[in-house]
Every structure is written in C-alpha cells, then in structure tokens.
Design a protein around this motif. Sequence first.
Motif, PDB file in Angstrom:
ATOM      1  N   TYR A  96      96.416  35.783  23.036  1.00 38.96           N
ATOM      2  CA  TYR A  96      96.188  34.496  22.373  1.00 38.96           C
ATOM      3  C   TYR A  96      96.300  33.346  23.364  1.00 38.96           C
ATOM      4  N   TRP A  97      97.314  33.390  24.220  1.00 37.43           N
ATOM      5  CA  TRP A  97      97.552  32.283  25.145  1.00 37.43           C
ATOM      6  C   TRP A  97      96.587  32.273  26.331  1.00 37.43           C
ATOM      7  N   THR A  98      95.772  33.311  26.479  1.00 38.40           N
ATOM      8  CA  THR A  98      94.710  33.217  27.488  1.00 38.40           C
ATOM      9  C   THR A  98      93.605  32.268  27.035  1.00 38.40           C
ATOM     10  N   PHE A  99      93.519  32.025  25.730  1.00 38.20           N
ATOM     11  CA  PHE A  99      92.455  31.208  25.145  1.00 38.20           C
ATOM     12  C   PHE A  99      91.079  31.752  25.541  1.00 38.20           C
ATOM     13  N   SER A 100      91.006  33.066  25.703  1.00 40.03           N
ATOM     14  CA  SER A 100      89.743  33.723  26.033  1.00 40.03           C
ATOM     15  C   SER A 100      89.060  34.149  24.743  1.00 40.03           C
ATOM     16  N   ARG A 101      87.935  33.531  24.461  1.00 39.63           N
ATOM     17  CA  ARG A 101      87.228  33.846  23.220  1.00 39.63           C
ATOM     18  C   ARG A 101      86.608  35.234  23.261  1.00 39.63           C
ATOM     19  N   SER A 102      86.099  35.626  24.420  1.00 42.81           N
ATOM     20  CA  SER A 102      85.523  36.970  24.518  1.00 42.81           C
ATOM     21  C   SER A 102      86.603  38.029  24.324  1.00 42.81           C
ATOM     22  N   ALA A 103      87.816  37.754  24.819  1.00 46.10           N
ATOM     23  CA  ALA A 103      88.910  38.704  24.636  1.00 46.10           C
ATOM     24  C   ALA A 103      89.304  38.808  23.167  1.00 46.10           C
ATOM     25  N   LEU A 104      89.296  37.678  22.466  1.00 48.14           N
ATOM     26  CA  LEU A 104      89.627  37.705  21.042  1.00 48.14           C
ATOM     27  C   LEU A 104      88.618  38.543  20.268  1.00 48.14           C
ATOM     28  N   PHE A 105      87.331  38.316  20.518  1.00 50.27           N
ATOM     29  CA  PHE A 105      86.310  39.104  19.828  1.00 50.27           C
ATOM     30  C   PHE A 105      86.388  40.576  20.233  1.00 50.27           C
ATOM     31  N   GLY A 106      86.700  40.821  21.501  1.00 54.51           N
ATOM     32  CA  GLY A 106      86.851  42.198  21.947  1.00 54.51           C
ATOM     33  C   GLY A 106      87.993  42.903  21.252  1.00 54.51           C
ATOM     34  N   MET A 107      89.122  42.205  21.087  1.00 49.80           N
ATOM     35  CA  MET A 107      90.260  42.815  20.406  1.00 49.80           C
ATOM     36  C   MET A 107      89.937  43.091  18.939  1.00 49.80           C
ATOM     37  N   VAL A 108      89.255  42.154  18.290  1.00 46.31           N
ATOM     38  CA  VAL A 108      88.873  42.365  16.889  1.00 46.31           C
ATOM     39  C   VAL A 108      87.970  43.590  16.766  1.00 46.31           C
ATOM     40  N   ALA A 109      86.993  43.704  17.663  1.00 47.70           N
ATOM     41  CA  ALA A 109      86.094  44.860  17.634  1.00 47.70           C
ATOM     42  C   ALA A 109      86.858  46.150  17.894  1.00 47.70           C
ATOM     43  N   ALA A 110      87.789  46.103  18.846  1.00 51.79           N
ATOM     44  CA  ALA A 110      88.551  47.301  19.197  1.00 51.79           C
ATOM     45  C   ALA A 110      89.413  47.777  18.032  1.00 51.79           C
ATOM     46  N   LEU A 111      90.092  46.847  17.373  1.00 52.00           N
ATOM     47  CA  LEU A 111      90.982  47.227  16.275  1.00 52.00           C
ATOM     48  C   LEU A 111      90.216  47.555  14.998  1.00 52.00           C
ATOM     49  N   SER A 112      88.956  47.135  14.931  1.00 50.50           N
ATOM     50  CA  SER A 112      88.162  47.473  13.746  1.00 50.50           C
ATOM     51  C   SER A 112      87.855  48.966  13.682  1.00 50.50           C
ATOM     52  N   VAL A 113      87.885  49.638  14.824  1.00 44.58           N
ATOM     53  CA  VAL A 113      87.589  51.079  14.840  1.00 44.58           C
ATOM     54  C   VAL A 113      88.649  51.865  14.079  1.00 44.58           C
ATOM     55  N   PRO A 114      89.931  51.786  14.452  1.00 44.62           N
ATOM     56  CA  PRO A 114      90.926  52.518  13.652  1.00 44.62           C
ATOM     57  C   PRO A 114      91.059  51.978  12.236  1.00 44.62           C
ATOM     58  N   ALA A 115      90.859  50.662  12.057  1.00 48.22           N
ATOM     59  CA  ALA A 115      90.989  50.088  10.717  1.00 48.22           C
ATOM     60  C   ALA A 115      89.903  50.604   9.785  1.00 48.22           C
ATOM     61  N   ALA A 116      88.692  50.735  10.287  1.00 51.02           N
ATOM     62  CA  ALA A 116      87.577  51.171   9.443  1.00 51.02           C
ATOM     63  C   ALA A 116      87.561  52.680   9.234  1.00 51.02           C
ATOM     64  N   LEU A 117      87.965  53.436  10.251  1.00 52.46           N
ATOM     65  CA  LEU A 117      87.829  54.889  10.177  1.00 52.46           C
ATOM     66  C   LEU A 117      89.044  55.599   9.591  1.00 52.46           C
TER      67      LEU A 117
END
Length: 517
Positions: free
Chosen positions: A304-325
């Motif tokens: 969060y404190w990196t303020f990296s938007r690409s990292a935020l979207f990447g984390m959301v995509a990454a965690l969506s895998v176990p959450a969805a499956l």
Amino acid sequence: MIQTAYSHFAETVLSPRPLVRRGAIGLLAAAGATVIALLIGVAGPLVALILAAAVVGGTLILMDTHWGYVALVGVVFILPFASLPFRLGFKPTFLDAALGALVFVWALKLVAGGPGLSFSSPARSAKVSQARQFLISPIGLLIALFMLMAVFSFIYGMTHSRPTSTVIRRFGEILLGIGLFFVVINTVRTHRELAWVTRWLFLAAWASASIAVAFYVIPEAWTVRALDMLTRFDYPGGFGALRWIEDDPDGTMRAIGTAVDPNVLGGMMILAAAMVGPQLISPRPLFPRWLIVLIFATIALALYWTFSRSALFGMVAALSVPAALKYRRLLPVGIVLGLLLFLLPQTQDYVARLLEGLAGEDVATQMRFGEYKDALILIRRYPLFGVGFSGVPDIDIYLGVSMFYLTVAENMGIIGLVIFLAVMTGFMGMFIAAWRAGAAPQREPLLLGFGGAVLGALVSGFADHYWFNLTYPHMTVLFWMFVGLTVATILVEREGAQMRGERVEKIGERKTFSPSH
C-alpha cells in the motif's frame, strides 16, 4: 573423474558415521578459518566476513542444495542490489554469488550424480538416481527456446552496440534467472521440499516488507542513515535515495525498503501476498495462523505504501485466483478492504491517484503513453529480433518502456514475445488442468498461491517493466522461481496421485484375489 571426486567428498562430509562426518566438517571449518584469518590481514575484516559467510553457505549448499534457496531468496528480497567489495573484471553482486552457487552445485550434482537433494540419508539410492535425473516438464522446451532466443538477440545487438561488462553480467543474471526454472523443478521434488522452500520465501518476503514498513514510519533522517550504511555495498545513499510521488519531495513519500524503487518493491509484494494469502484460510497453514495474519498484514501495508497502482492491480488479480477457485471466504474480505480503501478519509489521496491513473490524467501515466508510442516505433523498425540488450542502432529511438511485454519485444522482437506468450499459455494450461484434476489438501494453497502470483505478475506487467529488465535481474529470478514452483507443485501432485492410484489398485487386487482350488 568429477563424479568420483564429488562422490568421495559427499560420502565423507555426509557420512552416516558421526565421527567421520564431524571430523570432515571440522577440517573444512579449520581450513576456512585459516584462510579467513590470513585474509583479515591482507584485505580487511569486511572481505573476511563476506568470505566466512560464503564458506558457511557453500558448505551448507554442498550438503543440501535447498540451502541455496535460503541464500537466494534472502538476497533477492533483502539485499537485491548489494555488490561484493572487490572486482573480478566486473564487480560481482550478492545475487551473482547466491544464484551462481545454487546453479553450479545443482549442475555439479547432476553431472556427478552425488547425493544432497534430500533431507534424509544421502546414501539412499533412490535419491541419488533422482539427483541424476533431469526433468524438463511440458513447458521446458519452450522456456529453453526462449533462453536461446534471448542469447541470439543479445549477440545480434552486439552488431550495433558494444555491451559493457555490466551489461554482460546483468544479461548473464537474466539468463540464469530464467534457467532457475529448471533448477527448481529438478530440486523441489517432494512435498517436504516444497514446504521447506516456501517457508523460507515467506520469511524472506516478511523481512523485506518489515524493512519497508520500518523505513517508512521512522523519521526520514533515520531511513537515510540506514541506507547510507549500505552504500559500501553500492546502494544509493543520501536523501536522493528516497522516493516520492511525482518525484516531489514536498509530496507523499513512497516505501522502498531495500528495493531502491517503490514499483519494484510493489512487484515483490505481489508475489508475497499471493503466496501468503491462501494460507490465511487453508486448513493446514505452513505457519501458525496468527503468524500468517501478521505476515500478510505487513506485506499488504508495504505494498500500500509503495503507492504503486500496477502492484495493487497485480495483487488483486493474484488473490482472485484462490478466492474464485477455492477459498471464497476471501471474497467478502476483499470487498470489505476495497470499501475501506475508497471510503476512509486517510486513503482518499491514494484513491485520487488511482483514479487519475485510470483516467490517464497524471504525469506518470502520460509519460507511460509516450513510452508505449516510442516502443512501437522501435518494434516496427526491428520487428523480428528486436535490437538486443546493449543499445539501439538509431539515435532517435531508445530502449526502455514501462511494460513487460513491450520490453520483451524491444529486446527480442515479435518472435521473442510470441515464444514468451506461448510459454505462459502452456503454463496456464498446466495450472488449469492440475486444478481440475484435484490436489491434495496440503498442496492446494501452494498451487493456488504460486499460480496466482504468476498471474499477478503478468497483470502488473502491463504497466511495469521490472520483470524483464537488466536493471532488476533479481525480479526475473523471482518471476521464474515462482513459475518453477508452480510447475514443481503440479509435478509433485501428479506423482502423489499416481502413487495413491497404485496403492488403491493394489488394495483392490488383494480384495478381489481368491485362491484357486
């Protein structure tokens, strides 16, 4: 000759007889201490200390290849840019030492067929034969082709730009980083080995996140003082090492830890969050649940404190895998965190920056659009093989674009990009097939975590280039390590399923067998 010498060495150092084993290790330690004592007088205590660590680490890696992963993940997450205080025609880095040691020892054991890949007795013939067996995996040939294409493009680029020793070294690190895939799938062959490597990844990522959080919350002068202590290892120092949004010192500071760049730190945290996330709900976490929660919270805060938007979207995509499956209980948690992000007064600046980026209104995003345009000009001029890694042939174009895929195309052309996309397509096919086939409960969170991490990296790659960049070779190492760990998990699961099937078949045969009269 190599096989005989190594076998004798391994049998002595790893002898089941305690007296022989302790004597051999004692002699090694005494020899190392003697050399270090001499070196203190010649080169000083710092070099001697580094050599001592190298001797201890090298001995551990020779005894068990998996200790090489401990050294590698420690360097990659904690001191990725640190250089050794001497030159060998070029200035080697900690990454060179850790990565080179792991690859060299694995290759030596592969050639010599020596023991050391197991946690059990090295005398077991099954493990010895395993050490000599070379696995490729279904996507291995494509990865090898990608590596060959990288070498070809590098040589092709030398026709118009002579590479410096630094460029050659970093390209070698990139190549070894990609090749780490083969090391991983050939040395992580059981669930126990998989859990071992994963636990050390957890701890290294937690250490990296903790340093980033600490550097962010303490006074800036203290952070600068800590970074100045690393300048002897060629880290940037002074207040210039700190990073702010839009490079405005009067604005909001961004977390960097020891990763130097906030976006790079964000990329590390994508992989870490994806790996740790499924353990929050897994019935068999690798660490106590309270510790998993603490590790994940630290990682999320650092990202969060990196303020990296690409990292935020990447984390959301990454965690969506176990959450969805599998772990659908993560979905409401994600929704609550998302609402807090958008509603809390303390996060409104973050949200505003996020929305500006999506609308293409801020300076950083507009600069990216300009880079994309320039990269496409380069690719149109040199479409097949790119321009290599050392420079460009024309003065009106340049290497460097904030997108993983365009970076590959710049360096290796459309052919290189197509090969990479083929690798990732094959990888995703393996992952989906493995999930549909089912996994043992203890391996489900590992499979989902590693697979999600790779997806998160690919998503973040649309807005960042550090996964394939000579400036950040450790990120290439991390990316292909996670690809390798995903495939290793799949291969371990296949072997486990095969063994379970054979046991069931044997039980069925015993039940249906009736003696003839």
